[in-house]
Design an enzyme around this catalytic site. Structure first.
Site, PDB file in Angstrom:
ATOM      1  N   GLN A 107       0.816  -1.315  -0.049  1.00 28.78           N
ATOM      2  CA  GLN A 107       0.273   0.115  -0.037  1.00 28.78           C
ATOM      3  C   GLN A 107       0.937   1.176  -0.084  1.00 28.78           C
ATOM      4  OE1 GLN A 107      -1.946   1.577   3.679  1.00 28.78           O
ATOM      5  NE2 GLN A 107      -3.544   0.105   2.725  1.00 28.78           N
ATOM      6  N   SER A 167       1.321   6.555   2.720  1.00 27.23           N
ATOM      7  CA  SER A 167       2.108   7.546   3.405  1.00 27.23           C
ATOM      8  C   SER A 167       3.199   8.061   2.839  1.00 27.23           C
ATOM      9  CB  SER A 167       2.599   6.943   4.770  1.00 27.23           C
ATOM     10  OG  SER A 167       1.434   6.652   5.703  1.00 27.23           O
ATOM     11  N   SER A 171       4.996  -1.496   4.144  1.00 28.97           N
ATOM     12  CA  SER A 171       5.280  -3.139   4.367  1.00 28.97           C
ATOM     13  C   SER A 171       5.207  -3.710   2.945  1.00 28.97           C
ATOM     14  CB  SER A 171       4.300  -3.645   5.230  1.00 28.97           C
ATOM     15  OG  SER A 171       3.859  -2.741   6.204  1.00 28.97           O
ATOM     16  N   GLU A 206     -13.807  -3.860   6.318  1.00 28.72           N
ATOM     17  CA  GLU A 206     -14.040  -4.477   7.605  1.00 28.72           C
ATOM     18  C   GLU A 206     -13.659  -5.935   7.431  1.00 28.72           C
ATOM     19  OE1 GLU A 206     -16.498  -1.322   9.946  1.00 28.72           O
ATOM     20  OE2 GLU A 206     -15.011  -3.041  10.176  1.00 28.72           O
TER      21      GLU A 206
END
Lengths: 410, 377
Positions: free
Chosen positions: A129, A132, A164, A247
């Site tokens: 991902q 940031s 990560s 979720e």
């Protein structure tokens, strides 16, 4: 807890569609397990069978590879397959399984679902991902990585951090700025980027405990296909919200979401206190007791959260507080372990293999990040106060309609 | 009656909470509480009647065979969260939490059959007598009994009894000459009974000092079962108190948020200051953890009673300090208003810290929990 077996039992008292669903799921599980013993099958192949049987994301529509049945059946499927010896998809590809599917289902194209879901689930294509940046942590919407359109492609330049699995990933979920003149939330676009290309350089980050769980990723005119854009140009923030609030992990019982917080820590602390005689000191005993109570209540609150979700209720405040308290708890717990180890937690001979005492020292250091990663506790408190208690935002913020390029950065 | 797993939300519990909250909002708002604490009896009998007979609070955990609703500690906990939030003035803690639970735990069918129907109907108030100076040993019998030809007579000086002036029956554990401790019931409206009201820090709960001089006493439960009944009773009391404390703490937080949203200083609501927001966020976190503790312990009481000691102690250890902190912090966030008599913040504060008279203090629970977790590892 009700076992998978109980939930699978054909119940004469239940509604007809419940019995149909149970029968359908049972059939599909039998197909997946039929023939070979899961222990003899290579994990990727087993997971491929699970995916092809519609059992990877059972709540997804059939056109997207699911069964279109309620999400709570996923736990039943996962538990049954695991009991039979099958591998779990999530640990092999946490972002590709935990975050990508919900994002593509909600915002992606049928072609993207077709292309990416199966190899993500089998673990053949690992995902990372790219959100940031060094200049965009708590204020993620301020991100600066730039994507410029070039025909049917985009060229991306910038830097991502705390990524990560970037060193192992084939693909990345990328947020980039496509319209610097618009307010910060409106000029972001979401892309799927091929990590194995010359324009992408991955460098490991060294953490305070010496480990390297994360990477920096340097993007220099990296190429992204427009066909791999998720959502409209400028819609990236909305798409990212889906990714971040996925979720699936909660529903599948993957834990509190804080992967570094283990439940065994408190048992270890109690044992250590007894072995070292600390248990006889009333102040140390009190310290352990308070940590025991706190760890118990974190577990119970997560359980209460899952029970509400399972009952189809919307999560109340209990859904938001465990992240905040778990981070603080683990820091205190790791500090107690370090303290109770005494000298063996602080110095070791040069060629000594890593003892439990040294692990306690490293665990304490690693735990400092628990109140920072995944949302700092400072921001989490703001979120609780503003979104759960309805208190007003701080004034004096830069107005929300300020063009991104005019916002001070540093 | 109980679910196989804890925390299962049900429509019945939602209805119970909603019905109670409606009545309490109307009859136990802060202005009502202020009015009631100034009366002779400390509560409004009509409001009490509405709750007791109208909503069945006194019948809630009384089994159906004794004319009650046959509910468990989960339902009682749900009711007590609302009642604790509203600081209800009325003799429910003595009769429902102490008296009814003690009678049920005695397993004395005969005495239960005689007393519980009237309790359920709201016509009989029952309390428990304790020695206020022996909170370090909550299983210690505070009274003495003597065998007579007619039965038993019981003596005790300066017992403390919640709602002692209102109760007709007092349960108390007494030891005979051989040291065997059993539970007894005495009537407070006859024999040589001296009772006097006490002034207390908690204005919403009335206490009495009771002295019994060779008063006729009726054995309740098995001879010698006194300490074990008390041990189980204190667990159930801890569960009940935890529910009240969570309800009270949640209301203190709600009050603090509402006040700081309204109060403008420096040109903006206090609630927009980060220090205020963070204080409230931390309280919210602690309240939700406490809610988990209280509701879990109530479920364990109904579904897995053998495991209640650890769950009850855990709830006590967390929820008592929680309520005190929430009450203090809320008072703080009310600024100058919080330290006036007329503002209700101090009513919650008093309830939160005056815990000595309604059960063993937190040290008892901490000590027990430490033993339990040491033994387990």
């Amino acid at each position: 807890m009700t076992t998978a077996g109980e939930e699978m039992r054909v119940d004469d008292a239940g509604p007809a569609d419940e019995r149909d669903v149970a029968a359908q799921v049972a059939d599909r599980i039998a197909i997946v397990l039929g023939g070979a013993d899961p222990a003899d099958v290579e994990p990727a192949r087993f997971l491929a069978r699970q995916f092809d049987a519609g059992l990877a994301f059972v709540d997804f529509p059939e056109a997207a590879g699911g069964l279109g049945i309620p999400a709570r059946w996923q736990r039943v499927v996962d538990d049954q397959l695991e009991q039979a010896g099958g591998p779990r998809a999530f640990p092999r590809n946490p972002l590709g399984v935990g975050m990508l599917p919900a994002t593509l289902l909600r915002h992606g194209t049928p072609q993207q679902l077709q292309r990416f879901l199966r190899p993500a689930f089998t673990g053949e294509e690992v995902w990372c991902q790219l959100f940031s940046e060094p200049g965009a942590g708590s204020d993620l919407a301020g991100l600066a990585t730039r994507a410029v359109r070039a025909g049917e492609q985009w060229l991306v330049t910038g830097q991502k951090v705390w990524t990560s699995l970037a060193h192992r990933a084939k693909w990345g979920m990328l947020l980039a700025r496509t319209q610097p003149d618009l307010p910060k939330h409106q000029g972001i676009t979401y892309f799927l980027i091929d990590m194995e290309q010359p324009g992408v350089e991955v460098r490991p980050l060294r953490q305070l405990n010496g480990a390297s769980e994360f990477n920096e990723v340097f993007l220099r005119d990296a190429v992204v296909e427009d066909a791999h854009r998720v959502g409209s140009v400028g819609e990236g923030w909305r798409v990212a919200a889906t990714t971040l609030s996925s979720e699936r992990a909660a529903l599948s019982g993957a834990g509190t979401g804080q992967a570094n917080i283990g439940g065994s820590g408190i048992s270890e602390l109690i044992g250590l206190a007894q072995r070292t005689g600390r248990w006889e000191d009333v102040r140390d005993r009190d310290r352990v007791l308070d940590l025991y109570v706190e760890s118990t209540l974190i577990r119970l609150t997560n359980q209460r959260n899952r029970a509400a979700l399972r009952a189809g209720r919307s999560i109340g405040a209990e859904g938001s507080v465990t992240k905040l308290v778990a981070g603080q708890h683990n820091r205190r717990l790791q500090r107690a372990l370090l303290d109770f180890w005494g000298p063996q937690g602080q110095a070791w001979t040069v060629d000594e293999p890593r003892t439990t005492g040294e692990k306690a020292a490293l665990g304490y250091l690693r735990a400092q990040a628990n109140t920072i990663e995944g949302g700092t506790s400072n921001v989490l408190r703001n979120v609780l106060a503003e979104r759960v208690l309805g208190m007003p935002r701080d004034p004096g913020d830069v107005p929300r309609d300020t063009p991104w390029k005019d916002i001070p950065r540093g | 009656m109980s679910t196989t797993t804890p925390f299962v939300p049900t429509d019945e519990l939602d209805h119970l909470r909603a019905a109670l909250r409606t009545v309490l909002d109307r009859h136990s708002a802060p202005a009502d509480v202020f009015a009631q604490i100034n009366t002779d009896r400390g509560f409004d009998p009509e409001v009490w009647a509405t709750l007791a007979t109208g909503l069945g609070i006194t019948a809630l955990i009384v089994p159906e065979r004794f004319g009650g609703l046959g509910c468990g500690q989960v339902e009682l906990g749900a009711a007590l969260e609302e009642i604790g939030a509203a600081l209800l003035c009325g003799p429910y803690f003595s009769t429902v939490v102490l008296g009814t639970n003690a009678l049920l735990l005695s397993a004395d069918e005969e005495v239960c059959g005689e007393l519980l129907p009237a309790v359920a109907a709201g016509n009989l108030l029952v309390s428990l007598g304790v020695d206020p100076n022996r909170s370090d040993d909550p299983l210690h019998p505070p009274a003495r009994v003597c065998r007579t030809s007619g039965g038993w007579t019981l003596s005790a000086s300066d017992l403390l009894a919640v709602d002692g002036m209102e109760a007709s029956v007092l349960l108390v554990v007494a030891a005979d000459e051989a040291g065997t401790a059993s539970m007894f019931a005495v009537r407070l409206d006859g024999g040589d009974v001296q009772r006097a009201p006490l002034r207390s820090l908690d204005l919403t709960r009335r206490l009495a000092r009771v002295t019994l001089s060779a008063v006729p006493a009726r054995l309740v439960g098995e001879p010698g079962a006194g300490p074990s009944i008390l041990a189980s009773l204190w667990d159930r009391v801890a569960v009940a108190q935890a529910a009240e404390q969570v309800g009270g703490a949640a209301r203190c937080l709600d009050d603090a948020v509402a006040h700081t949203m309204r109060r403008i200083q420096f040109g903006r609501p206090l609630a927009s200051f980060q220090a205020v927001k963070h204080a409230c966020a931390d309280l919210l976190t602690d309240v939700e953890m406490g809610r988990s503790a209280a509701r879990y312990a109530a479920w364990v009481a109904d579904a897995e009673p053998d495991r209640l000691p650890a769950a009850a102690a855990t709830a006590a250890v967390w929820c008592a300090p929680l309520f005190a902190r929430a009450a203090e912090e809320s008072l703080q966030l009310h600024g100058g208003l919080g330290v006036t008599w007329e503002h209700h913040a101090h009513l919650y504060l008093r309830r939160a810290v005056a815990t000595c008279h309604v059960g063993p203090d937190v040290r008892y629970h901490r000590g027990r929990l430490a033993l339990l977790i040491a033994g387990r590892s």
